[in-house]
Design a protein around this motif. Structure first.
Motif, short mmCIF file in Angstrom:
data_model
loop_
_atom_site.label_atom_id
_atom_site.label_comp_id
_atom_site.label_asym_id
_atom_site.label_seq_id
_atom_site.Cartn_x
_atom_site.Cartn_y
_atom_site.Cartn_z
N THR A 1 0.83 -1.20 0.00
CA THR A 1 0.00 0.00 0.00
C THR A 1 0.87 1.25 0.00
O THR A 1 2.09 1.20 0.17
CB THR A 1 -0.92 0.03 1.22
OG1 THR A 1 -0.10 0.10 2.41
CG2 THR A 1 -1.80 -1.21 1.29
N ARG B 1 -5.15 -0.80 -7.18
CA ARG B 1 -5.03 0.49 -6.49
C ARG B 1 -3.72 0.65 -5.72
O ARG B 1 -3.50 1.66 -5.07
CB ARG B 1 -6.22 0.67 -5.53
CG ARG B 1 -7.54 0.72 -6.28
CD ARG B 1 -8.68 1.10 -5.40
NE ARG B 1 -9.89 1.34 -6.18
CZ ARG B 1 -10.91 2.06 -5.76
NH1 ARG B 1 -10.89 2.60 -4.55
NH2 ARG B 1 -11.97 2.23 -6.53
N CYS B 2 -2.88 -0.38 -5.79
CA CYS B 2 -1.55 -0.28 -5.19
C CYS B 2 -0.62 -1.18 -5.99
O CYS B 2 -1.08 -1.96 -6.83
CB CYS B 2 -1.57 -0.70 -3.71
SG CYS B 2 -1.93 -2.45 -3.43
N THR C 1 -7.50 7.28 -2.39
CA THR C 1 -6.81 6.00 -2.55
C THR C 1 -6.20 5.89 -3.95
O THR C 1 -5.05 5.45 -4.10
CB THR C 1 -7.78 4.83 -2.32
OG1 THR C 1 -8.32 4.93 -1.00
CG2 THR C 1 -7.08 3.49 -2.47
N GLY D 1 -2.40 5.73 -5.15
CA GLY D 1 -1.94 4.65 -6.02
C GLY D 1 -1.16 5.18 -7.22
O GLY D 1 -0.14 4.60 -7.61
#
Length: 201
Positions: free
Chosen positions: A36, A64-65, A99, A103
């Motif tokens: 993350t 997303r990461c 988020t 990312g």
């Protein structure tokens, strides 16, 4: 161990490429390490089919990461391990989600520190509007990759009808790129990708 980072716009085919390329190399199961934005690490074990079902989507920003696989490739009488890292899709616009913005920032950092950059472009979006856009994130990645000299451009979705005309446009738009047309879905062009990766791990 060298790290190859896969970068591109959302839905360009990055995650599908990573998983299908792993399978092409003979991998049946993968350990995916998710990192993350705040450096929390988690690892999950999948069969490649399970990973495709869970990690690949037509919905934008499914990834997303950064998420990494350690893969093996036979080279002569030895086997070399390398890390293949998938990333959050990036674009010219500032996303409304914290988020996803994090990312994207993580993606840019991963590209900066990568040993090698694999840049994927979806051929279906290579229209005259794409070419003439005043700001183009793909052109920026291309320029950065050429300056680093550790760069490969993959023109994805070559299996689709409009791809051949768009491939010609892309070759004119980014003329100095080492470019391979592929289909991440059907694994077309993977033999050539494997040869290129083998020379850079």
């Amino acid at each position: 161990m060298r790290e190859l980072v896969v970068v591109g716009r959302p839905n360009s085919g990055k995650t599908l490429f990573c998983l299908n390329f792993a399978e092409y190399l003979g991998t049946k199961t993968v350990d995916v390490t998710f990192r993350t934005f705040d450096d929390l690490l988690t690892c999950r074990h999948f069969t490649v089919a399970e990973a495709r079902r869970e990690l690949v989507s037509i919905v934008q920003h499914k990834t997303r990461c950064v998420q990494s696989l350690v893969l093996k490739m036979p080279l002569g009488k030895t086997t070399v391990n390398f890390k293949l890292t998938d990333t959050c899709g990036i674009s010219e616009t500032i996303h409304s989600s914290d988020t996803i913005r994090q990312g994207m920032a993580q993606t840019l950092s991963a590209v900066r520190f990568a040993d090698f950059v694999i840049h994927i472009i979806d051929l279906t979006i290579v229209t005259p509007e794409f070419i003439n856009a005043p700001a183009n994130i793909d052109q920026e990645i291309y320029r950065y990759g050429l300056a680093r000299r550790n760069y490969l451009l993959l023109a994805n979705k070559i299996d689709l009808p409009e791809a051949k005309n768009n491939l010609r446009r892309l070759l004119s738009f980014l003329p100095q790129a080492p470019l391979l047309p592929i289909s991440a879905l059907y694994r077309k062009g993977f033999k050539e990708v494997r040869k290129y990766v083998a020379r850079n791990i």
